[in-house]
Write an enzyme that holds these catalytic residues in place. Structure first.
Site, PDB file in Angstrom:
ATOM      1  N   ASP A   1       5.940  -5.906   3.333  1.00 59.66           N
ATOM      2  CA  ASP A   1       5.932  -7.366   3.392  1.00 59.66           C
ATOM      3  C   ASP A   1       6.821  -7.858   2.267  1.00 59.66           C
ATOM      4  OD1 ASP A   1       5.179  -9.965   4.171  1.00 59.66           O
ATOM      5  OD2 ASP A   1       3.523  -9.990   2.748  1.00 59.66           O
TER       6      ASP A   1
ATOM      7  N   ASP B   1       8.312 -11.433   0.586  1.00 56.63           N
ATOM      8  CA  ASP B   1       8.192 -12.887   0.560  1.00 56.63           C
ATOM      9  C   ASP B   1       9.152 -13.465  -0.459  1.00 56.63           C
ATOM     10  OD1 ASP B   1       6.076 -13.193   2.445  1.00 56.63           O
ATOM     11  OD2 ASP B   1       4.634 -12.587   0.920  1.00 56.63           O
TER      12      ASP B   1
ATOM     13  N   ARG C   1       0.344  -3.519   6.707  1.00 55.32           N
ATOM     14  CA  ARG C   1       1.783  -3.497   6.977  1.00 55.32           C
ATOM     15  C   ARG C   1       2.473  -2.444   6.128  1.00 55.32           C
ATOM     16  NH1 ARG C   1       1.235  -9.385   4.789  1.00 55.32           N
ATOM     17  NH2 ARG C   1      -0.559  -8.956   6.018  1.00 55.32           N
TER      18      ARG C   1
ATOM     19  N   ARG D   1       9.784  -0.599   9.720  1.00 51.88           N
ATOM     20  CA  ARG D   1       8.863  -0.576  10.857  1.00 51.88           C
ATOM     21  C   ARG D   1       7.700  -1.565  10.711  1.00 51.88           C
ATOM     22  NH1 ARG D   1       9.450   3.943   8.710  1.00 51.88           N
ATOM     23  NH2 ARG D   1       7.271   4.358   8.358  1.00 51.88           N
TER      24      ARG D   1
END
Length: 166
Positions: A98, A100, A95, A85
């Site tokens: 996340d 990366d 958030r 979500r």
């Protein structure tokens, strides 16, 4: 025979029970197609980058051996963020998850939607410390990770004591 790349992925969360979010994401990364979990760092608490009117983050880094291309891996990471979500309401905002792509076989990659090495990782102790925990011999821009960590004035991170795997 398929060649496996070694990819390092940074994880972060500061909403909806961040420790659980990160642990669940690590479990999900272990099931990605054409990939195998190769290592997981400890969890770290860190202050947010950018707006300070949000909770602290929980961060980690995983090493993943994968035959996915960098863009296919990015698609998998973004799909996983959506399953958690993830909402992109403001830059550097809070958030649920996340993910990366930090490094991909020490390659330099420049695509419109993906830059590897991650462009800001050399400034972020919450990326460098867990990455160094996985492999202290890694280099970034021809410098060891310790060089970058030593040059961060206020690292602002704390390794979390865990009660074992989630």
């Amino acid at each position: 025979m398929t060649t496996l790349a070694l990819a390092y992925i940074g994880l972060g969360s500061n909403l909806d029970d961040p420790i659980t979010q990160v642990r669940q994401a690590i479990s999900a990364l272990a099931t990605l197609p054409l990939s195998k979990l190769h290592g997981t760092s400890s969890l770290y608490a860190s202050r947010p980058v950018g707006p300070q009117d949000q909770p602290d983050f929980v961060n980690a880094v995983v090493a993943l051996k994968t035959s996915l291309s960098p863009l296919a891996l990015l698609d998998q990471l973004q799909s996983l963020e959506q399953r958690h979500r993830r909402k992109r309401e403001r830059h550097w905002g809070p958030r649920t998850l996340d993910l990366d792509l930090l490094l991909y076989d020490q390659q330099t990659i420049a695509y419109p939607r993906l830059n590897v090495p991650h462009p800001h990782m050399h400034e972020r102790a919450f990326v460098l410390a867990p990455l160094a925990e996985l492999d202290a011999t890694l280099t970034l821009h021809q410098q060891p990770l310790s060089h970058w960590l030593d040059n961060i004035a206020n690292p602002g991170i704390q390794r979390l004591v865990e009660d074992g795997p989630g």
